[in-house]
Design a protein around this motif. Structure first.
Motif, PDB file in Angstrom:
ATOM      1  N   VAL A 214       0.844  -1.189   0.000  1.00 28.72           N
ATOM      2  CA  VAL A 214       0.000   0.000   0.000  1.00 28.72           C
ATOM      3  C   VAL A 214       0.886   1.247   0.000  1.00 28.72           C
ATOM      4  CG1 VAL A 214      -1.725   1.319   1.283  1.00 28.72           C
ATOM      5  CG2 VAL A 214      -1.860  -1.174   1.226  1.00 28.72           C
ATOM      6  N   PRO A 215       0.655   2.190  -0.912  1.00 30.27           N
ATOM      7  CA  PRO A 215       1.444   3.428  -0.933  1.00 30.27           C
ATOM      8  C   PRO A 215       0.972   4.393   0.158  1.00 30.27           C
ATOM      9  CG  PRO A 215      -0.174   3.488  -2.698  1.00 30.27           C
ATOM     10  CD  PRO A 215      -0.321   2.137  -2.033  1.00 30.27           C
ATOM     11  N   PHE A 216       1.393   4.144   1.384  1.00 33.44           N
ATOM     12  CA  PHE A 216       0.909   4.950   2.506  1.00 33.44           C
ATOM     13  C   PHE A 216       1.260   6.431   2.369  1.00 33.44           C
ATOM     14  CE2 PHE A 216       0.987   0.826   4.991  1.00 33.44           C
ATOM     15  CZ  PHE A 216      -0.383   0.769   5.174  1.00 33.44           C
ATOM     16  N   GLU A 217       2.255   6.736   1.539  1.00 32.92           N
ATOM     17  CA  GLU A 217       2.590   8.145   1.312  1.00 32.92           C
ATOM     18  C   GLU A 217       1.461   8.885   0.600  1.00 32.92           C
ATOM     19  OE1 GLU A 217       4.438   5.841  -2.194  1.00 32.92           O
ATOM     20  OE2 GLU A 217       4.049   5.532  -0.045  1.00 32.92           O
ATOM     21  N   HIS A 218       0.533   8.145   0.016  1.00 37.16           N
ATOM     22  CA  HIS A 218      -0.609   8.742  -0.666  1.00 37.16           C
ATOM     23  C   HIS A 218      -1.898   8.549   0.128  1.00 37.16           C
ATOM     24  CE1 HIS A 218       2.157   9.431  -3.827  1.00 37.16           C
ATOM     25  NE2 HIS A 218       2.178   8.198  -4.291  1.00 37.16           N
ATOM     26  N   THR A 219      -1.773   8.461   1.447  1.00 39.31           N
ATOM     27  CA  THR A 219      -2.942   8.388   2.318  1.00 39.31           C
ATOM     28  C   THR A 219      -2.888   9.537   3.314  1.00 39.31           C
ATOM     29  OG1 THR A 219      -1.876   6.947   3.977  1.00 39.31           O
ATOM     30  CG2 THR A 219      -2.975   5.867   2.107  1.00 39.31           C
ATOM     31  N   TRP A 220      -4.021   9.830   3.917  1.00 42.09           N
ATOM     32  CA  TRP A 220      -4.093  10.942   4.877  1.00 42.09           C
ATOM     33  C   TRP A 220      -5.072  10.601   5.981  1.00 42.09           C
ATOM     34  CZ3 TRP A 220      -0.508  14.403   4.893  1.00 42.09           C
ATOM     35  CH2 TRP A 220      -0.625  15.536   5.704  1.00 42.09           C
ATOM     36  N   GLY A 247       7.779  -0.738  13.291  1.00 46.19           N
ATOM     37  CA  GLY A 247       9.157  -0.359  13.008  1.00 46.19           C
ATOM     38  C   GLY A 247       9.363   0.312  11.668  1.00 46.19           C
ATOM     39  N   THR A 248       8.325   1.017  11.182  1.00 47.59           N
ATOM     40  CA  THR A 248       8.407   1.711   9.903  1.00 47.59           C
ATOM     41  C   THR A 248       8.060   3.181  10.106  1.00 47.59           C
ATOM     42  OG1 THR A 248       7.741  -0.276   8.688  1.00 47.59           O
ATOM     43  CG2 THR A 248       7.480   1.828   7.552  1.00 47.59           C
ATOM     44  N   ARG A 249       8.819   4.067   9.480  1.00 47.03           N
ATOM     45  CA  ARG A 249       8.524   5.486   9.587  1.00 47.03           C
ATOM     46  C   ARG A 249       7.332   5.828   8.704  1.00 47.03           C
ATOM     47  NH1 ARG A 249      10.893  10.267  11.176  1.00 47.03           N
ATOM     48  NH2 ARG A 249      10.471  12.127   9.903  1.00 47.03           N
ATOM     49  N   ASP A 250       6.347   6.477   9.287  1.00 44.41           N
ATOM     50  CA  ASP A 250       5.188   6.922   8.522  1.00 44.41           C
ATOM     51  C   ASP A 250       5.666   7.935   7.479  1.00 44.41           C
ATOM     52  OD1 ASP A 250       2.793   7.968   7.585  1.00 44.41           O
ATOM     53  OD2 ASP A 250       1.879   8.142   9.566  1.00 44.41           O
ATOM     54  N   PRO A 251       5.361   7.699   6.186  1.00 43.88           N
ATOM     55  CA  PRO A 251       5.947   8.528   5.139  1.00 43.88           C
ATOM     56  C   PRO A 251       5.306   9.899   4.921  1.00 43.88           C
ATOM     57  CG  PRO A 251       4.561   6.850   4.156  1.00 43.88           C
ATOM     58  CD  PRO A 251       4.616   6.546   5.626  1.00 43.88           C
ATOM     59  N   ILE A 252       4.207  10.222   5.607  1.00 36.94           N
ATOM     60  CA  ILE A 252       3.595  11.528   5.387  1.00 36.94           C
ATOM     61  C   ILE A 252       4.224  12.561   6.329  1.00 36.94           C
ATOM     62  CG2 ILE A 252       1.441  10.439   4.648  1.00 36.94           C
ATOM     63  CD1 ILE A 252       0.186  11.452   7.292  1.00 36.94           C
TER      64      ILE A 252
END
Length: 263
Positions: A214-220, A247-252
């Motif tokens: 899932v491209p979480f960078e394109h979610t809000w 253990g993952t940095r949220d990309p937004i």
């Protein structure tokens, strides 16, 4: 409730007037006739995005329904939902204005006179961000959309951590709604209400979304701001906690990134 690849096409953007946008393209119908179809309530947030990719992974061709109901971040959410639908190769993207929920009021998401509270992750009471009976409104539109297009299911991104704060996110609500759908649609209509993460946590969703790509960078998810996210409202807090737990940095982008630790 029962658990259940898409065509290579851009989603068709339509509004509540029923007109088609000009950005639709020719549809590749190869091997599409035997696959089931589903409507996904696609808000643009991480839960609905992961639910959409889950539905696709289960073999459904997707119709994406996005609603704007006067929420403070509606423009950002629409942009995210539109991009996700394109990435998913959705058969259709339907955007509906549901400003009656804003007119009804009684929610800090839609009423400018009410402040969006900072996160209180130990609270038991229903937060001010609750939009009265919102999911029943959205599901009703999704079922209409699904029946009109002969879809087999409606997918919703609710999960276990929503229960205490939002009564219309509980499993019994969705079970009751499915019974109502059976009673209120044509005899030949058979639409399942699928809530794949209803017993899972936000952390489980973040983990599954990572597996699905899932491209979480394109979610809000932020309730307050369109960019950067505030980092301190309920929605930001649970989202940041989920990413921290896996253990993952949220990309937004965030104005603040508090450490929310383990749930």
């Amino acid at each position: 409730m029962t658990d259940s690849d898409t065509t290579d096409t851009n989603a068709t953007d339509r509004t509540d007037t029923g007109t088609n946008a000009t950005d639709s393209t020719d549809t590749d119908t190869t091997d599409s006739t035997d696959r089931p179809t589903a409507v996904v309530l696609l808000s643009g947030g991480m839960d609905s995005a992961t639910t959409a990719y889950e539905a696709k992974d289960r073999g459904y061709d997707l119709y994406c329904l996005h609603t704007s109901y006067g929420q403070k971040t509606e423009s950002k959410e629409y942009d995210c939902a539109r991009r996700l639908a394109d990435d998913l190769g959705a058969l259709d993207f339907l955007h509906i204005e549901t400003d009656h929920l804003s007119a009804v009021g009684a929610s800090s998401l839609t009423d400018d006179s009410m402040a969006v509270d900072d996160a209180d992750m130990d609270a038991d009471e229903i937060p001010s961000s609750y939009v009265p009976f919102r999911n029943a409104n959205l599901l009703s539109m999704a079922v209409s959309y699904a029946e009109a297009n002969g879809c087999d299911a409606v997918f919703v991104g609710a999960h276990s951590e929503d229960y205490a704060g939002y009564p219309d996110c509980r499993p019994e609500f969705f079970e009751a709604f499915e019974t109502m759908v059976d009673a209120g649609t044509k005899p030949e209509t058979d639409i399942a209400i699928e809530v794949p993460f209803v017993t899972d946590s936000k952390t489980d969703i973040a983990r599954r979304g990572r597996e699905l790509g899932v491209p979480f960078e394109h979610t809000w998810s932020c309730y307050r701001a369109e960019e950067p996210a505030c980092g301190t409202c309920d929605s930001c807090a649970y989202r940041l906690q989920a990413f921290q737990n896996v253990g993952t940095r949220d990309p937004i982008p965030y104005a603040e990134r508090p450490d929310y630790g383990e749930s």
